[in-house]
Design an enzyme around this catalytic site. Structure first.
Site, PDB file in Angstrom:
ATOM      1  N   MET A  80      -0.571   1.568   8.602  1.00  0.00           N
ATOM      2  CA  MET A  80       0.022   0.540   7.981  1.00  0.00           C
ATOM      3  C   MET A  80       1.157  -0.026   8.803  1.00  0.00           C
ATOM      4  SD  MET A  80      -2.024  -0.309   5.445  1.00  0.00           S
ATOM      5  CE  MET A  80      -1.047  -1.605   4.902  1.00  0.00           C
TER       6      MET A  80
ATOM      7  N   HIS B  59     -10.546  -0.457   1.890  1.00  0.00           N
ATOM      8  CA  HIS B  59      -9.086   0.193   1.803  1.00  0.00           C
ATOM      9  C   HIS B  59      -8.567   0.537   0.606  1.00  0.00           C
ATOM     10  CE1 HIS B  59      -4.490  -0.673   3.282  1.00  0.00           C
ATOM     11  NE2 HIS B  59      -4.730   0.567   2.840  1.00  0.00           N
TER      12      HIS B  59
ATOM     13  N   HIS C 147     -12.672  -6.405   5.657  1.00  0.00           N
ATOM     14  CA  HIS C 147     -11.727  -5.618   5.078  1.00  0.00           C
ATOM     15  C   HIS C 147     -11.633  -5.856   3.812  1.00  0.00           C
ATOM     16  CE1 HIS C 147      -8.481  -2.731   5.500  1.00  0.00           C
ATOM     17  NE2 HIS C 147      -7.587  -3.569   4.801  1.00  0.00           N
TER      18      HIS C 147
ATOM     19  N   SER D 288      -9.287  -9.670   6.105  1.00  0.00           N
ATOM     20  CA  SER D 288      -9.035  -9.310   4.759  1.00  0.00           C
ATOM     21  C   SER D 288      -9.290 -10.056   3.926  1.00  0.00           C
ATOM     22  CB  SER D 288      -7.662  -8.346   4.886  1.00  0.00           C
ATOM     23  OG  SER D 288      -7.279  -8.452   3.292  1.00  0.00           O
TER      24      SER D 288
ATOM     25  N   SER E 242      -3.882 -13.282   6.591  1.00  0.00           N
ATOM     26  CA  SER E 242      -3.288 -14.469   6.512  1.00  0.00           C
ATOM     27  C   SER E 242      -3.656 -15.208   7.886  1.00  0.00           C
ATOM     28  CB  SER E 242      -1.793 -14.529   6.504  1.00  0.00           C
ATOM     29  OG  SER E 242      -1.414 -13.654   5.326  1.00  0.00           O
TER      30      SER E 242
ATOM     31  N   MET F 169      -6.188   1.369  -2.115  1.00  0.00           N
ATOM     32  CA  MET F 169      -4.467   1.620  -2.377  1.00  0.00           C
ATOM     33  C   MET F 169      -4.474   2.076  -3.760  1.00  0.00           C
ATOM     34  SD  MET F 169      -3.128  -1.464  -0.034  1.00  0.00           S
ATOM     35  CE  MET F 169      -4.786  -2.264   0.046  1.00  0.00           C
TER      36      MET F 169
ATOM     37  N   ASP G  13      -9.525  -4.932   0.308  1.00  0.00           N
ATOM     38  CA  ASP G  13      -8.218  -4.213  -0.060  1.00  0.00           C
ATOM     39  C   ASP G  13      -8.218  -3.985  -1.733  1.00  0.00           C
ATOM     40  OD1 ASP G  13      -6.476  -4.037   1.971  1.00  0.00           O
ATOM     41  OD2 ASP G  13      -6.504  -6.179   2.326  1.00  0.00           O
TER      42      ASP G  13
ATOM     43  N   ASP H 157      -3.231  -2.435   9.981  1.00  0.00           N
ATOM     44  CA  ASP H 157      -3.325  -3.397   8.962  1.00  0.00           C
ATOM     45  C   ASP H 157      -1.948  -4.012   8.438  1.00  0.00           C
ATOM     46  OD1 ASP H 157      -3.973  -4.652   6.608  1.00  0.00           O
ATOM     47  OD2 ASP H 157      -4.562  -2.891   5.732  1.00  0.00           O
TER      48      ASP H 157
ATOM     49  N   MET I  75      -6.482  -2.531  -4.950  1.00  0.00           N
ATOM     50  CA  MET I  75      -4.929  -1.804  -5.452  1.00  0.00           C
ATOM     51  C   MET I  75      -5.144  -1.645  -7.131  1.00  0.00           C
ATOM     52  SD  MET I  75      -2.721  -4.744  -3.701  1.00  0.00           S
ATOM     53  CE  MET I  75      -3.098  -5.525  -1.978  1.00  0.00           C
TER      54      MET I  75
HETATM   55  C1  DX5 Z   1      -1.750  -5.036   2.450  1.00  0.00           C
HETATM   56  C2  DX5 Z   1      -3.168  -4.897   2.911  1.00  0.00           C
HETATM   57  C3  DX5 Z   1      -3.853  -5.831   3.918  1.00  0.00           C
HETATM   58  C4  DX5 Z   1      -3.286  -7.286   4.040  1.00  0.00           C
HETATM   59  C5  DX5 Z   1      -2.999  -7.750   5.202  1.00  0.00           C
HETATM   60  O1  DX5 Z   1      -1.610  -4.031   1.498  1.00  0.00           O
HETATM   61  O2  DX5 Z   1      -3.693  -3.721   3.263  1.00  0.00           O
HETATM   62  O3  DX5 Z   1      -5.014  -5.536   4.473  1.00  0.00           O
HETATM   63  O4  DX5 Z   1      -4.439  -8.154   3.239  1.00  0.00           O
HETATM   64  O5  DX5 Z   1      -2.594  -9.002   5.506  1.00  0.00           O
HETATM   65  P1  DX5 Z   1      -1.884  -9.857   6.325  1.00  0.00           P
HETATM   66  O6  DX5 Z   1      -2.959 -10.013   7.284  1.00  0.00           O
HETATM   67  O7  DX5 Z   1      -1.652 -11.142   5.574  1.00  0.00           O
HETATM   68  O8  DX5 Z   1      -0.689  -9.119   6.626  1.00  0.00           O
HETATM   69 ZN    ZN Z   2      -5.702  -3.294   3.995  1.00  0.00          ZN
END
Ligand code: DX5
Ligand code: ZN
Length: 234
Positions: free
Chosen positions: A138, A65, A32, A7, A199, A67, A34, A176, A36
């Protein structure tokens, strides 16, 4: 073998192109992305211009993804900006709104995914099962990287795996949040086929090693020198 989807939320945005190249060379299967909106989740990230730039930069499969609330408003545009797969949240609209969004994604020629927040039961996916190519479970509350994996989501994953297998459905299961080598093996054992990791991959100096460990290369075996892991980069 499980697919690994780093991600970019955890990448260094000032050097995004090089960050993407490093995970591609390290063996990432998907990337990936993300998105938001500050409403569906209490955080903002990035959107169309960044996706377009990433699309121009890489041929990696782009796993977007969303959100965001009422995703039907924007799914076509994400497809046009280069997504290969667009995932919307079951909680982000009415059932009709979500079904329309999933169909819109497919009508744009892309794969459609449905994400479930930790508090959403596994069977919330059932009304959409004919309209999805992927279900995303999730394993943290969406909105932030760097949180701990919720192991109590494993039974949900197992139930979805059983249901998909029972009906012979060709639908991918993705996980995820909080994925590291230990939680990756738990998720894979419960039926996950794609593991998102922010991470763990981007905060590692050696991305190739991190991706190999997520895929299940054993560190103990490697210490014996059997080549389960790529040599550590210096
Ligand atoms: C959270 C995201 C994830 C996030 C995962 O809302 O959807 O994709 O980046 O990050 P880590 O692997 O650090 O939990
Ligand atoms: Zn995600």
């Amino acid at each position: 073998m499980v697919k690994i989807a780093p991600s970019i939320l955890a990448a260094d945005f000032a050097r995004l192109g090089a960050e993407i190249d490093s995970v591609r060379e390290g063996g990432a299967d998907w990337l990936h992305f993300d998105v938001m909106d500050g409403l569906f989740v209490p955080n903002l990230s990035f959107g169309f211009p960044i996706l377009e730039a990433v699309r121009k930069h890489t041929d990696l499969f782009l796993d977007v993804h969303l959100m965001i609330r009422a995703p039907l408003r924007y799914v076509r545009r994400f497809c046009e900006c280069g997504a290969d797969l667009v995932t919307v949240h079951a909680e982000a609209d009415t059932e009709d709104g979500i079904r329309s969004a999933l169909r819109e994604i497919r009508s744009a020629g892309k794969k459609a995914g449905l994400a479930l927040k930790p508090g959403t039961e596994w069977d919330a996916a059932l009304p959409f099962i004919e309209d999805v190519d992927l279900i995303l479970v999730m394993t943290v509350e969406p909105g932030f990287g760097g949180q701990s994996f919720m192991a109590n989501m494993l039974p949900k994953l197992g139930l979805l795996r059983e249901t998909l297998d029972e009906f012979g459905l060709d639908c991918i299961l993705e996980v995820d949040g909080g994925v590291n080598p230990l939680t990756a093996s738990l998720a894979a054992a419960s039926g996950a086929q794609v593991l998102v990791a922010g991470s763990d991959v981007f905060h590692a100096a050696d991305r190739k090693r991190s991706i190999a460990l997520l895929r299940g290369a054993r560190q103990d075996a490697d210490q014996e020198g059997d080549g389960a892991l790529p040599p550590e980069e210096t």
